[in-house]
Motif scaffolding. Sequence first.
Motif, PDB file in Angstrom:
ATOM      1  N   ARG A  94       9.976  -3.214 -18.244  1.00 50.61           N
ATOM      2  CA  ARG A  94      11.143  -3.518 -17.552  1.00 50.61           C
ATOM      3  C   ARG A  94      12.375  -4.350 -18.024  1.00 50.61           C
ATOM      4  N   GLU A  95      11.781  -4.873 -19.732  1.00 46.81           N
ATOM      5  CA  GLU A  95      12.630  -5.618 -20.524  1.00 46.81           C
ATOM      6  C   GLU A  95      13.737  -4.625 -21.139  1.00 46.81           C
ATOM      7  N   ASN A  96      13.262  -3.016 -21.638  1.00 48.39           N
ATOM      8  CA  ASN A  96      13.402  -2.400 -22.579  1.00 48.39           C
ATOM      9  C   ASN A  96      13.941  -1.057 -21.208  1.00 48.39           C
ATOM     10  N   PHE A  97      14.349  -1.302 -20.283  1.00 51.96           N
ATOM     11  CA  PHE A  97      14.413   0.237 -19.402  1.00 51.96           C
ATOM     12  C   PHE A  97      15.710   1.002 -20.201  1.00 51.96           C
ATOM     13  N   THR A  98      16.722   0.526 -20.813  1.00 47.08           N
ATOM     14  CA  THR A  98      17.797   1.516 -20.997  1.00 47.08           C
ATOM     15  C   THR A  98      17.345   2.359 -22.216  1.00 47.08           C
ATOM     16  N   VAL A 157      12.252  -3.871  -8.002  1.00 53.05           N
ATOM     17  CA  VAL A 157      11.141  -4.485  -8.562  1.00 53.05           C
ATOM     18  C   VAL A 157      10.657  -5.544  -8.562  1.00 53.05           C
ATOM     19  N   TYR A 158       9.046  -5.454  -7.789  1.00 49.74           N
ATOM     20  CA  TYR A 158       8.816  -7.024  -7.340  1.00 49.74           C
ATOM     21  C   TYR A 158       7.224  -7.617  -8.341  1.00 49.74           C
ATOM     22  N   SER A 159       7.726  -9.042  -8.401  1.00 47.78           N
ATOM     23  CA  SER A 159       7.286  -9.488  -9.756  1.00 47.78           C
ATOM     24  C   SER A 159       5.699  -9.879  -9.285  1.00 47.78           C
ATOM     25  N   PRO A 160       4.256 -10.525  -9.858  1.00 49.34           N
ATOM     26  CA  PRO A 160       2.919 -10.450  -9.610  1.00 49.34           C
ATOM     27  C   PRO A 160       3.356 -11.559  -8.465  1.00 49.34           C
ATOM     28  N   MET A 161       2.350 -11.842  -7.093  1.00 49.01           N
ATOM     29  CA  MET A 161       2.988 -12.476  -6.402  1.00 49.01           C
ATOM     30  C   MET A 161       1.367 -12.729  -5.400  1.00 49.01           C
ATOM     31  N   ILE A 162       1.537 -13.556  -4.367  1.00 49.07           N
ATOM     32  CA  ILE A 162       0.055 -13.651  -3.515  1.00 49.07           C
ATOM     33  C   ILE A 162       1.871 -13.676  -2.219  1.00 49.07           C
ATOM     34  N   ASN A 163       1.033 -12.564  -0.574  1.00 49.86           N
ATOM     35  CA  ASN A 163       2.394 -12.722  -0.016  1.00 49.86           C
ATOM     36  C   ASN A 163       1.480 -12.758   1.225  1.00 49.86           C
ATOM     37  N   LEU A 164       1.304 -14.127   1.851  1.00 48.51           N
ATOM     38  CA  LEU A 164       0.830 -13.899   3.425  1.00 48.51           C
ATOM     39  C   LEU A 164       2.105 -13.606   4.423  1.00 48.51           C
ATOM     40  N   ILE A 165       1.402 -12.590   5.123  1.00 47.55           N
ATOM     41  CA  ILE A 165       2.157 -12.386   6.827  1.00 47.55           C
ATOM     42  C   ILE A 165       1.984 -13.326   7.606  1.00 47.55           C
ATOM     43  N   ARG A 216       0.827  -1.072   5.163  1.00 45.95           N
ATOM     44  CA  ARG A 216       1.109  -1.903   5.985  1.00 45.95           C
ATOM     45  C   ARG A 216       0.409  -3.293   6.135  1.00 45.95           C
ATOM     46  N   TYR A 217       1.014  -3.815   6.203  1.00 48.42           N
ATOM     47  CA  TYR A 217       0.673  -5.543   6.022  1.00 48.42           C
ATOM     48  C   TYR A 217       1.079  -6.862   7.395  1.00 48.42           C
ATOM     49  N   ASP A 218       0.033  -6.730   8.448  1.00 45.61           N
ATOM     50  CA  ASP A 218       0.050  -7.887   9.457  1.00 45.61           C
ATOM     51  C   ASP A 218      -0.195  -9.729   9.611  1.00 45.61           C
ATOM     52  N   PRO A 219      -0.015 -10.145  10.040  1.00 47.32           N
ATOM     53  CA  PRO A 219      -0.710 -11.457  10.370  1.00 47.32           C
ATOM     54  C   PRO A 219      -2.060 -11.292  10.438  1.00 47.32           C
ATOM     55  N   ALA A 220      -1.985 -12.793   8.643  1.00 46.72           N
ATOM     56  CA  ALA A 220      -3.073 -12.531   8.505  1.00 46.72           C
ATOM     57  C   ALA A 220      -3.318 -12.112   7.278  1.00 46.72           C
ATOM     58  N   THR A 221      -3.168 -10.891   7.073  1.00 47.71           N
ATOM     59  CA  THR A 221      -3.815 -10.209   5.853  1.00 47.71           C
ATOM     60  C   THR A 221      -2.679 -10.780   4.863  1.00 47.71           C
ATOM     61  N   TYR A 222      -2.892 -10.968   3.477  1.00 45.92           N
ATOM     62  CA  TYR A 222      -1.992 -10.671   2.596  1.00 45.92           C
ATOM     63  C   TYR A 222      -1.984  -9.590   1.444  1.00 45.92           C
ATOM     64  N   PHE A 223      -1.226  -9.997   0.580  1.00 44.10           N
ATOM     65  CA  PHE A 223      -1.054  -8.895  -0.574  1.00 44.10           C
ATOM     66  C   PHE A 223      -0.960 -10.074  -2.135  1.00 44.10           C
ATOM     67  N   VAL A 224      -1.665  -8.862  -2.534  1.00 41.10           N
ATOM     68  CA  VAL A 224      -1.776  -9.223  -4.230  1.00 41.10           C
ATOM     69  C   VAL A 224      -0.846  -8.492  -5.077  1.00 41.10           C
ATOM     70  N   MET A 225       0.213  -8.547  -6.103  1.00 40.25           N
ATOM     71  CA  MET A 225       1.216  -7.798  -6.984  1.00 40.25           C
ATOM     72  C   MET A 225       0.454  -8.556  -7.935  1.00 40.25           C
ATOM     73  N   SER A 226       0.028  -8.237  -8.801  1.00 38.39           N
ATOM     74  CA  SER A 226      -0.450  -8.618 -10.509  1.00 38.39           C
ATOM     75  C   SER A 226       0.259  -7.604 -11.425  1.00 38.39           C
ATOM     76  N   VAL A 227       1.275  -6.809 -11.395  1.00 37.24           N
ATOM     77  CA  VAL A 227       2.211  -6.992 -12.454  1.00 37.24           C
ATOM     78  C   VAL A 227       2.945  -6.658 -11.474  1.00 37.24           C
ATOM     79  N   ASP A 228       3.833  -6.156 -12.339  1.00 40.52           N
ATOM     80  CA  ASP A 228       4.966  -5.703 -12.376  1.00 40.52           C
ATOM     81  C   ASP A 228       5.880  -4.579 -11.509  1.00 40.52           C
ATOM     82  N   LEU A 229       6.132  -4.355 -10.337  1.00 39.19           N
ATOM     83  CA  LEU A 229       6.224  -3.293  -9.461  1.00 39.19           C
ATOM     84  C   LEU A 229       7.581  -2.770  -8.648  1.00 39.19           C
TER      85      LEU A 229
END
Length: 295
Positions: free
Chosen positions: A196-200, A42-50, A65-78
């Motif tokens: 995410r906090e109450n998944f059970t 489960v990924y937290s919100p982030m900016i990731n640069l390859i 798919r991301y390659d060099p000089a691309t970045y992705f933004v994840m804005s929610v827990d996924l």
Amino acid sequence: MNTNLEELRRLAARAQNRATPTGIPRVAMVQGEIPEHKLAAVYSPMINLILTGSKTMTVGERTFRYDPATYFVMSVDLPAVGSVHPNDVGDPYLAVSLTLEPAIVANLLADLPKPSGGELYSSGFSVAPVTDELLDAWVRMLRLMERPADIPALAPAYERELLYRVLQGPQGWMLRDIAAPGTALSRIGVTIRWIRENFTTPLRVEALASMAALSISAFHRHFKAVTALSPLQYQKRVRLLHARNMLIAGEGNTTSVAFGVGYESPTQFSREYSRFFGLPPSKDTRQIVRALRPI
């Protein structure tokens, strides 16, 4: 751009095949082969640069798919699964990331003109080409690893600049929406964090829809637009990912772990585990543990 990429590769060269701290708040780096089970999380919100190599991520039914000089933004827990690959000449995968802190984004937004409202039907995850300005900001940030005494004074300013550059790009609305109360993405984000906090806990869609101030049908549509999953699928993915980690750590057998993550039937748990990970729980765990043993 190539000069900045080369410098970033040099600065991040001591990264390991796990999230490696840089000494800079919320900034991490990673390099090399990463075990598949570590990329199923489960990924937290982030900016990731390859920086080198490539990465494939699957969120729901969507694969990016991301390659060099691309970045992705994840804005929610996924919950996602992924794989990393070296480049064509065998150089290992290398990337840097900034974990998003909504309060910092909100503080930055207070100093910027207010845009029109965000769209409700929008993904919480996307990829974009990096710009020279964004690379410049990353270079200044990572240079602080060589001058750690400057981190307390300069890192906050460089983080604001990095966030500002992303806000100016095609994924800027995602940062705005996670930091602004009442926006579509932030309302769905509240329910995501609750799951995410109450998944059970058994899922009550009516309560989640009320939490998001949406009708049940609208909540289903918007939740899937953001996460590529229904609320029940999201909960199942979170449960299965937690269960896998428990089994790898030896925190119980298949039956006890199934009950521990909220399943009422170990048979159903094994069936859904096999469908998601490709192997039954016991066989999958044995393979992972065997691969982790030192040679």
